[in-house]
Design a protein around this motif. Structure first.
Motif, PDB file in Angstrom:
ATOM      1  N   ILE A 192      -3.946  -8.183   2.830  1.00  0.00           N
ATOM      2  CA  ILE A 192      -3.200  -6.981   2.455  1.00  0.00           C
ATOM      3  C   ILE A 192      -3.972  -5.729   2.849  1.00  0.00           C
ATOM      4  O   ILE A 192      -3.380  -4.734   3.287  1.00  0.00           O
ATOM      5  N   ALA A 193      -5.288  -5.776   2.730  1.00  0.00           N
ATOM      6  CA  ALA A 193      -6.101  -4.634   3.137  1.00  0.00           C
ATOM      7  C   ALA A 193      -5.913  -4.349   4.624  1.00  0.00           C
ATOM      8  O   ALA A 193      -5.863  -3.185   5.048  1.00  0.00           O
ATOM      9  N   ARG A 194      -5.794  -5.396   5.424  1.00  0.00           N
ATOM     10  CA  ARG A 194      -5.534  -5.218   6.860  1.00  0.00           C
ATOM     11  C   ARG A 194      -4.162  -4.585   7.080  1.00  0.00           C
ATOM     12  O   ARG A 194      -3.998  -3.737   7.956  1.00  0.00           O
ATOM     13  N   PHE A 216      11.319  -6.199   6.909  1.00  0.00           N
ATOM     14  CA  PHE A 216       9.971  -6.038   7.439  1.00  0.00           C
ATOM     15  C   PHE A 216       9.666  -4.580   7.776  1.00  0.00           C
ATOM     16  O   PHE A 216       8.513  -4.148   7.678  1.00  0.00           O
ATOM     17  N   VAL A 217      10.678  -3.820   8.146  1.00  0.00           N
ATOM     18  CA  VAL A 217      10.476  -2.386   8.348  1.00  0.00           C
ATOM     19  C   VAL A 217      10.039  -1.740   7.038  1.00  0.00           C
ATOM     20  O   VAL A 217       9.092  -0.946   6.994  1.00  0.00           O
ATOM     21  N   GLN A 218      10.726  -2.103   5.936  1.00  0.00           N
ATOM     22  CA  GLN A 218      10.391  -1.534   4.631  1.00  0.00           C
ATOM     23  C   GLN A 218       9.021  -2.013   4.152  1.00  0.00           C
ATOM     24  O   GLN A 218       8.277  -1.248   3.516  1.00  0.00           O
ATOM     25  N   VAL A 219       8.679  -3.268   4.433  1.00  0.00           N
ATOM     26  CA  VAL A 219       7.349  -3.777   4.075  1.00  0.00           C
ATOM     27  C   VAL A 219       6.275  -2.944   4.768  1.00  0.00           C
ATOM     28  O   VAL A 219       5.288  -2.524   4.150  1.00  0.00           O
ATOM     29  N   PHE A 220       6.468  -2.711   6.052  1.00  0.00           N
ATOM     30  CA  PHE A 220       5.482  -1.940   6.811  1.00  0.00           C
ATOM     31  C   PHE A 220       5.359  -0.523   6.271  1.00  0.00           C
ATOM     32  O   PHE A 220       4.263   0.028   6.145  1.00  0.00           O
ATOM     33  N   LYS A 221       6.494   0.090   5.927  1.00  0.00           N
ATOM     34  CA  LYS A 221       6.487   1.476   5.453  1.00  0.00           C
ATOM     35  C   LYS A 221       5.902   1.609   4.052  1.00  0.00           C
ATOM     36  O   LYS A 221       5.318   2.649   3.711  1.00  0.00           O
ATOM     37  N   ALA A 222       6.054   0.569   3.220  1.00  0.00           N
ATOM     38  CA  ALA A 222       5.674   0.687   1.808  1.00  0.00           C
ATOM     39  C   ALA A 222       4.426  -0.099   1.433  1.00  0.00           C
ATOM     40  O   ALA A 222       4.029  -0.092   0.269  1.00  0.00           O
ATOM     41  N   ILE A 223       3.772  -0.747   2.392  1.00  0.00           N
ATOM     42  CA  ILE A 223       2.666  -1.650   2.057  1.00  0.00           C
ATOM     43  C   ILE A 223       1.530  -0.921   1.348  1.00  0.00           C
ATOM     44  O   ILE A 223       0.849  -1.504   0.494  1.00  0.00           O
ATOM     45  N   ASP A 224       1.336   0.367   1.637  1.00  0.00           N
ATOM     46  CA  ASP A 224       0.242   1.068   0.966  1.00  0.00           C
ATOM     47  C   ASP A 224       0.558   1.361  -0.495  1.00  0.00           C
ATOM     48  O   ASP A 224      -0.316   1.803  -1.246  1.00  0.00           O
ATOM     49  N   GLN A 225       1.787   1.108  -0.931  1.00  0.00           N
ATOM     50  CA  GLN A 225       2.147   1.273  -2.338  1.00  0.00           C
ATOM     51  C   GLN A 225       2.073  -0.048  -3.104  1.00  0.00           C
ATOM     52  O   GLN A 225       2.310  -0.076  -4.306  1.00  0.00           O
ATOM     53  N   PHE A 226       1.766  -1.131  -2.394  1.00  0.00           N
ATOM     54  CA  PHE A 226       1.631  -2.431  -3.047  1.00  0.00           C
ATOM     55  C   PHE A 226       0.281  -2.485  -3.739  1.00  0.00           C
ATOM     56  O   PHE A 226      -0.763  -2.349  -3.101  1.00  0.00           O
ATOM     57  N   ARG A 227       0.296  -2.701  -5.057  1.00  0.00           N
ATOM     58  CA  ARG A 227      -0.932  -2.612  -5.846  1.00  0.00           C
ATOM     59  C   ARG A 227      -1.598  -3.958  -6.103  1.00  0.00           C
ATOM     60  O   ARG A 227      -2.582  -4.039  -6.823  1.00  0.00           O
TER      61      ARG A 227
END
Length: 240
Positions: free
Chosen positions: A48-50, A92-103
């Motif tokens: 996830i960090a990547r 997958f577009v939304q995953v890419f856009k929101a991944i930095d909000q995944f805690r």
């Protein structure tokens, strides 16, 4: 990670444009950071960090790992191949856009499935307004995304269906019946009996209380049983 998550599904998106422009991350992705679950394992946390660092190779790995399962889930929920392809891509577009909000308070798969479910809900409402949901291809869906390919199958919950039809005939009937369930019940049934998620996972994915999840699953099974028995009865009578 199950082996089938790494396989590419027929018709599933094979590439997601990570440079695709868009607005702010969707609410589907943003609210997932609040999902409750066990702490992440070290390997997943590193992965996830990547993703958060916008490592394109990590994102490509993510697509390869989840595209088949996401496409299958979306296809079962929407019942239309063209819509499923579009929504799967958008997941997958939304995953890419929101991944930095995944805690990291839930499993990555739970987070991804919740985005998929929320997008399916939105698309279902849109199709309902447009009266575009009447024509589906559930027969083709039964062949291309069989229930038996999922982690768990609820066919055994239907009252002795093996006495009436066999194998893929039953599967096609069940698939058509699932497509006729009310959307909220279809969602609960698919997540529990096809995706084999726990009640806790379903609550995390849907944002519903455990009691509501259990109630919807119970009602969905009752609706499914009634629909399957009706379809089987018509099939048997028609074959006489």
């Amino acid at each position: 990670m199950s082996s089938d998550e790494g396989a590419r599904g027929r018709g599933a998106p094979t590439h997601v444009d990570t440079d695709r422009e868009g607005g702010s991350p969707s609410a589907a992705g943003a609210e997932l950071g609040r999902a409750s679950a066990a702490p992440l394992e070290a390997g997943e946390a590193q992965f996830i960090a990547r993703l958060v660092a916008r490592d394109e190779s990590a994102f490509n790995e993510l697509v390869i790992m989840y595209e088949r399962r996401v496409f299958a889930l979306v296809y079962r929920m929407l019942g239309r191949r063209d819509e499923a392809e579009d929504v799967s891509q958008e997941v997958f577009v939304q995953v890419f856009k929101a991944i930095d909000q995944f805690r990291g308070e839930s499993k990555l798969s739970t987070w991804i499935y919740r985005i998929a479910v929320n997008l399916c809900k939105n698309r279902t409402k849109y199709l309902s307004r447009r009266h575009a949901g009447a024509q589906d291809d559930v027969d083709a869906m039964a062949e291309r995304v069989p229930l038996s390919a999922a982690k768990g199958v609820s066919v055994g919950d239907v009252s002795r269906p093996d006495e009436l039809v066999e194998g893929m005939q039953l599967e096609a009937v069940v698939k058509r019946a699932i497509g006729q369930l009310d959307p909220e019940f279809r969602e609960a049934l698919i997540l529990r009996d096809v995706e084999d998620m726990s009640y806790e996972e379903i609550a995390s994915v849907t944002g519903l209380p455990d009691g509501t999840v259990k109630s919807r699953i119970h009602r969905a099974r009752g609706q499914l049983r009634a629909l399957v028995e009706k379809m089987m009865g018509e099939k048997v009578r028609g074959g006489k």
